[in-house]
Design an enzyme around this catalytic site. Structure first.
Site, PDB file in Angstrom:
ATOM      1  N   SER A 125      65.091 -31.839 -11.640  1.00  0.00           N
ATOM      2  CA  SER A 125      65.150 -31.059 -12.504  1.00  0.00           C
ATOM      3  C   SER A 125      64.423 -30.939 -14.664  1.00  0.00           C
ATOM      4  CB  SER A 125      66.644 -30.206 -12.990  1.00  0.00           C
ATOM      5  OG  SER A 125      66.243 -29.124 -14.077  1.00  0.00           O
ATOM      6  N   TYR A 150      76.342 -30.198 -14.026  1.00  0.00           N
ATOM      7  CA  TYR A 150      74.861 -29.214 -13.250  1.00  0.00           C
ATOM      8  C   TYR A 150      74.005 -30.805 -13.621  1.00  0.00           C
ATOM      9  CZ  TYR A 150      71.086 -27.792 -11.860  1.00  0.00           C
ATOM     10  OH  TYR A 150      69.400 -27.748 -11.061  1.00  0.00           O
ATOM     11  N   LYS A 154      72.513 -33.752 -11.356  1.00  0.00           N
ATOM     12  CA  LYS A 154      70.531 -34.327 -11.140  1.00  0.00           C
ATOM     13  C   LYS A 154      70.408 -35.299 -11.417  1.00  0.00           C
ATOM     14  CE  LYS A 154      69.408 -30.228  -9.250  1.00  0.00           C
ATOM     15  NZ  LYS A 154      69.330 -30.566  -8.506  1.00  0.00           N
TER      16      LYS A 154
HETATM   17  P1  NAD Z   1      69.114 -21.354  -4.677  1.00  0.00           P
HETATM   18  O1  NAD Z   1      70.066 -20.957  -5.055  1.00  0.00           O
HETATM   19  O2  NAD Z   1      68.247 -20.195  -4.731  1.00  0.00           O
HETATM   20  O3  NAD Z   1      68.120 -22.471  -3.443  1.00  0.00           O
HETATM   21  C1  NAD Z   1      69.570 -23.475  -3.414  1.00  0.00           C
HETATM   22  C2  NAD Z   1      70.252 -23.412  -1.830  1.00  0.00           C
HETATM   23  O4  NAD Z   1      70.734 -24.070  -1.791  1.00  0.00           O
HETATM   24  C3  NAD Z   1      70.819 -21.596  -1.278  1.00  0.00           C
HETATM   25  O5  NAD Z   1      69.631 -20.876  -0.651  1.00  0.00           O
HETATM   26  C4  NAD Z   1      72.345 -22.439  -1.171  1.00  0.00           C
HETATM   27  O6  NAD Z   1      71.972 -21.390  -0.618  1.00  0.00           O
HETATM   28  C5  NAD Z   1      71.601 -23.429  -0.573  1.00  0.00           C
HETATM   29  N1  NAD Z   1      72.911 -23.774  -0.591  1.00  0.00           N
HETATM   30  C6  NAD Z   1      73.401 -24.485  -1.359  1.00  0.00           C
HETATM   31  N2  NAD Z   1      74.234 -25.880  -1.104  1.00  0.00           N
HETATM   32  C7  NAD Z   1      74.012 -25.981  -0.029  1.00  0.00           C
HETATM   33  C8  NAD Z   1      74.569 -26.488   0.900  1.00  0.00           C
HETATM   34  N3  NAD Z   1      75.962 -27.661   0.840  1.00  0.00           N
HETATM   35  N4  NAD Z   1      75.016 -26.654   2.657  1.00  0.00           N
HETATM   36  C9  NAD Z   1      73.382 -25.400   2.794  1.00  0.00           C
HETATM   37  N5  NAD Z   1      72.839 -24.831   1.961  1.00  0.00           N
HETATM   38  C10 NAD Z   1      73.175 -25.177   0.629  1.00  0.00           C
HETATM   39  O7  NAD Z   1      68.626 -21.938  -6.329  1.00  0.00           O
HETATM   40  P2  NAD Z   1      66.564 -22.511  -6.287  1.00  0.00           P
HETATM   41  O8  NAD Z   1      66.976 -22.369  -8.425  1.00  0.00           O
HETATM   42  O9  NAD Z   1      65.872 -22.591  -5.030  1.00  0.00           O
HETATM   43  O10 NAD Z   1      67.022 -24.214  -6.846  1.00  0.00           O
HETATM   44  C11 NAD Z   1      66.642 -24.947  -5.522  1.00  0.00           C
HETATM   45  C12 NAD Z   1      66.919 -26.180  -6.238  1.00  0.00           C
HETATM   46  O11 NAD Z   1      65.913 -25.881  -7.406  1.00  0.00           O
HETATM   47  C13 NAD Z   1      68.356 -26.641  -6.193  1.00  0.00           C
HETATM   48  O12 NAD Z   1      68.745 -27.936  -5.955  1.00  0.00           O
HETATM   49  C14 NAD Z   1      68.358 -26.589  -8.226  1.00  0.00           C
HETATM   50  O13 NAD Z   1      68.711 -27.819  -8.679  1.00  0.00           O
HETATM   51  C15 NAD Z   1      67.131 -26.989  -8.179  1.00  0.00           C
HETATM   52  N6  NAD Z   1      66.056 -26.355  -9.440  1.00  0.00           N
HETATM   53  C16 NAD Z   1      66.420 -24.958  -9.994  1.00  0.00           C
HETATM   54  C17 NAD Z   1      65.651 -24.618 -11.397  1.00  0.00           C
HETATM   55  C18 NAD Z   1      65.521 -23.450 -11.264  1.00  0.00           C
HETATM   56  O14 NAD Z   1      65.539 -22.896 -12.722  1.00  0.00           O
HETATM   57  N7  NAD Z   1      65.646 -22.462 -10.214  1.00  0.00           N
HETATM   58  C19 NAD Z   1      65.697 -25.747 -12.075  1.00  0.00           C
HETATM   59  C20 NAD Z   1      65.292 -27.006 -11.984  1.00  0.00           C
HETATM   60  C21 NAD Z   1      66.139 -27.365 -11.095  1.00  0.00           C
HETATM   61  C1  WQD Z   2      65.467 -19.648 -20.895  1.00  0.00           C
HETATM   62  C2  WQD Z   2      66.162 -19.167 -22.125  1.00  0.00           C
HETATM   63  C3  WQD Z   2      68.450 -19.317 -23.909  1.00  0.00           C
HETATM   64  C4  WQD Z   2      69.815 -16.134 -20.987  1.00  0.00           C
HETATM   65  C5  WQD Z   2      68.473 -23.768 -16.448  1.00  0.00           C
HETATM   66  C6  WQD Z   2      69.014 -24.532 -16.725  1.00  0.00           C
HETATM   67  C7  WQD Z   2      67.758 -25.889 -15.901  1.00  0.00           C
HETATM   68  C8  WQD Z   2      67.199 -25.366 -15.265  1.00  0.00           C
HETATM   69  C9  WQD Z   2      66.567 -24.215 -16.159  1.00  0.00           C
HETATM   70  C10 WQD Z   2      68.159 -26.316 -13.060  1.00  0.00           C
HETATM   71  C11 WQD Z   2      67.171 -20.164 -23.343  1.00  0.00           C
HETATM   72  C12 WQD Z   2      67.505 -17.784 -23.733  1.00  0.00           C
HETATM   73  C13 WQD Z   2      68.719 -17.052 -21.399  1.00  0.00           C
HETATM   74  C14 WQD Z   2      69.977 -14.585 -21.802  1.00  0.00           C
HETATM   75  C15 WQD Z   2      68.710 -15.954 -23.248  1.00  0.00           C
HETATM   76  N1  WQD Z   2      67.779 -25.168 -14.091  1.00  0.00           N
HETATM   77  N2  WQD Z   2      68.585 -16.728 -22.900  1.00  0.00           N
HETATM   78  N3  WQD Z   2      68.602 -14.303 -23.242  1.00  0.00           N
HETATM   79  O1  WQD Z   2      68.484 -22.628 -20.085  1.00  0.00           O
HETATM   80  O2  WQD Z   2      65.974 -22.841 -19.732  1.00  0.00           O
HETATM   81  O3  WQD Z   2      67.327 -23.555 -17.821  1.00  0.00           O
HETATM   82  O4  WQD Z   2      67.566 -22.964 -15.920  1.00  0.00           O
HETATM   83  O5  WQD Z   2      67.608 -27.302 -12.939  1.00  0.00           O
HETATM   84  O6  WQD Z   2      69.048 -27.031 -16.237  1.00  0.00           O
HETATM   85  O7  WQD Z   2      69.145 -25.627 -17.680  1.00  0.00           O
HETATM   86  O8  WQD Z   2      66.985 -21.476 -18.457  1.00  0.00           O
HETATM   87  O9  WQD Z   2      66.025 -18.990 -18.270  1.00  0.00           O
HETATM   88  O10 WQD Z   2      69.569 -19.400 -18.762  1.00  0.00           O
HETATM   89  O11 WQD Z   2      67.397 -19.786 -20.290  1.00  0.00           O
HETATM   90  O12 WQD Z   2      68.458 -15.830 -25.169  1.00  0.00           O
HETATM   91  O13 WQD Z   2      70.864 -13.710 -21.205  1.00  0.00           O
HETATM   92  O14 WQD Z   2      66.435 -17.882 -22.340  1.00  0.00           O
HETATM   93  O15 WQD Z   2      68.858 -18.914 -24.559  1.00  0.00           O
HETATM   94  O16 WQD Z   2      66.715 -20.633 -24.854  1.00  0.00           O
HETATM   95  P1  WQD Z   2      67.051 -22.837 -19.540  1.00  0.00           P
HETATM   96  P2  WQD Z   2      67.107 -19.783 -19.104  1.00  0.00           P
END
Ligand code: NAD
Ligand code: WQD
Length: 339
Positions: A125, A150, A154
């Site tokens: 991330s 969180y 990572k």
């Molecule tokens: P998500 O929660 O939709 O998907 C994660 C999946 O992992 C889910 O289906 C959940 O059931 C499964 N899971 C969690 N723990 C588990 C375990 N112990 N065993 C088996 N399955 C398990 O999230 P996503 O948005 O698809 O994110 C996928 C990955 O990308 C995550 O590692 C997340 O941290 C990372 N990521 C997400 C974002 C974002 O904004 N969505 C941004 C950066 C990184």
């Molecule tokens: C985006 C913008 C909020 C909700 C997070 C994690 C990051 C990554 C992606 C996993 C910000 C604003 C949000 C609301 C708002 N995840 N906001 N009202 O915080 O950039 O990133 O998700 O790795 O690690 O921190 O994403 O979608 O929460 O927020 O104004 O109800 O929207 O302040 O500026 P963020 P977000």
């Protein structure tokens, strides 16, 4: 053709990646405990692609079951999506976050070693750039200080994977640093389906649009940005998924660790997101401005040059596409995957 194990593959990013891998000719196995997803996802992926997906309901921390899965299947590469990802929840439940996110990584690495699987792609991330690094972020910057557990999981998992690759010269590790994935598959059959009150901006906007929430609160309008609201690098989840296909093609020919930002390189403000969603979909998003959210950075966006240069990948979809596809998914599935 190679077989890719998607740990956590029933989730938001994993399901979109499954579609793109299947459409590129890869075989896919999904292993998920459905702690933040639904088995219905598997049917939808099969509907979109017309291909079958082998799915296991398994906790990736359960080494015996994961070991059995590796014994039953010839796996060529692993993509590790399985993690808990809610920032606020991680502050309230740090131990559960460290246990789940780190234990899944260690279990996968142990099973890979035992079964001679040498390729892994990890869902990292942009959060690992922390508070100190200036935007736009480039991959060689040092990992920074995170504001929540969180983010630290990572950072730690990147370190674990780097150390594993140092010790095993045949291991090929790709760390993908995602920026802010939004949008949904163009079919409207799969998309983001958060449980409870959404933490992230776009699902919240979509739930206001569909009438599940009364209004959006925009967190802070006094940031040092052009319109005072925070700016982020929003990326269409299908572009992100295609980045994984490129990373899979890459990981097979590589050794050691390579890091890629997956973002567009262009930041948009919260206000721009709301306005674009309203204009593209012709729907009003009731919103108010509120206090800053603790831990938010004013700006986060990628320098995406390396992924273009090395992987030949760049984003294709616009912010309008992201807003249109989010709404298409939400209006066709007002309660997500649940009836
Ligand atoms: P998500 O929660 O939709 O998907 C994660 C999946 O992992 C889910 O289906 C959940 O059931 C499964 N899971 C969690 N723990 C588990 C375990 N112990 N065993 C088996 N399955 C398990 O999230 P996503 O948005 O698809 O994110 C996928 C990955 O990308 C995550 O590692 C997340 O941290 C990372 N990521 C997400 C974002 C974002 O904004 N969505 C941004 C950066 C990184
Ligand atoms: C985006 C913008 C909020 C909700 C997070 C994690 C990051 C990554 C992606 C996993 C910000 C604003 C949000 C609301 C708002 N995840 N906001 N009202 O915080 O950039 O990133 O998700 O790795 O690690 O921190 O994403 O979608 O929460 O927020 O104004 O109800 O929207 O302040 O500026 P963020 P977000």
């Amino acid at each position: 053709m190679s077989t890719i194990l998607l740990a956590g593959g029933a989730g938001y990013i994993g399901s979109h990646t499954a579609v793109e891998l299947l459409e590129s000719g890869y075989d896919v196995i999904i292993a998920d405990n459905y702690s933040n997803s639904c088995p219905e996802v598997i049917n939808r992926v099969e509907e979109i692609t017309g291909k079958s997906v082998k799915a296991y309901e398994v906790d990736i921390k359960d080494k015996e079951k994961v070991d059995a899965l590796f014994s039953e299947n010839k796996i060529d590469a692993v993509i590790h999506f399985a993690g808990l990802k809610a920032v606020g929840e991680s502050v309230a439940m740090p131990v559960a976050y460290y246990r789940n996110n780190i234990d899944t990584t260690l279990t996968l690495l142990e099973c890979m070693e035992k079964h001679g699987v040498k390729n892994i792609i990890f869902s990292s991330s942009a959060t690992v750039y922390g508070e100190e690094n200036p935007v736009p972020y480039t991959e060689e910057m040092k990992r920074g200080t995170c504001t929540n557990p969180y983010g630290w999981t990572k950072v730690m998992m990147e370190q674990i994977l780097e150390d594993a690759a140092k010790a095993d010269k045949d291991l090929s590790v790709v760390l993908l640093r995602y920026f802010n994935p939004i949008g949904a598959h163009v079919s409207g059959k799969i998309g983001e389906d958060p449980q409870g009150i959404p933490n992230n901006l776009m699902p919240y906007v979509a739930q206001v649009a569909v009438g599940r929430r009364e209004k959006l609160t925009i967190f802070g309008r006094d940031y040092d940005t052009p319109d005072g609201t925070c700016r982020r690098d929003y990326i269409h989840v299908t572009d992100l998924a295609k980045g994984h296909v490129k990373a899979i093609d890459y990981v097979f020919g590589a050794k050691g660790v390579e890091i890629f930002n997956l973002g567009t390189g262009t930041p948009y403000s919260v206000t721009e997101i709301v306005e674009t969603f309203e204009n593209v979909n012709n729907i009003k998003i009731n919103h108010v401005y509120g206090e800053r959210r603790p831990g938010d950075l004013a700006e986060s966006y990628a320098n995406a040059d390396k992924a273009l240069k090395v992987l030949g990948w760049k984003t294709e979809k616009t912010l309008a596409d992201m807003c249109r596809d989010t709404w298409n998914w939400q209006k066709n599935n007002p309660n997500g995957y649940r009836k």
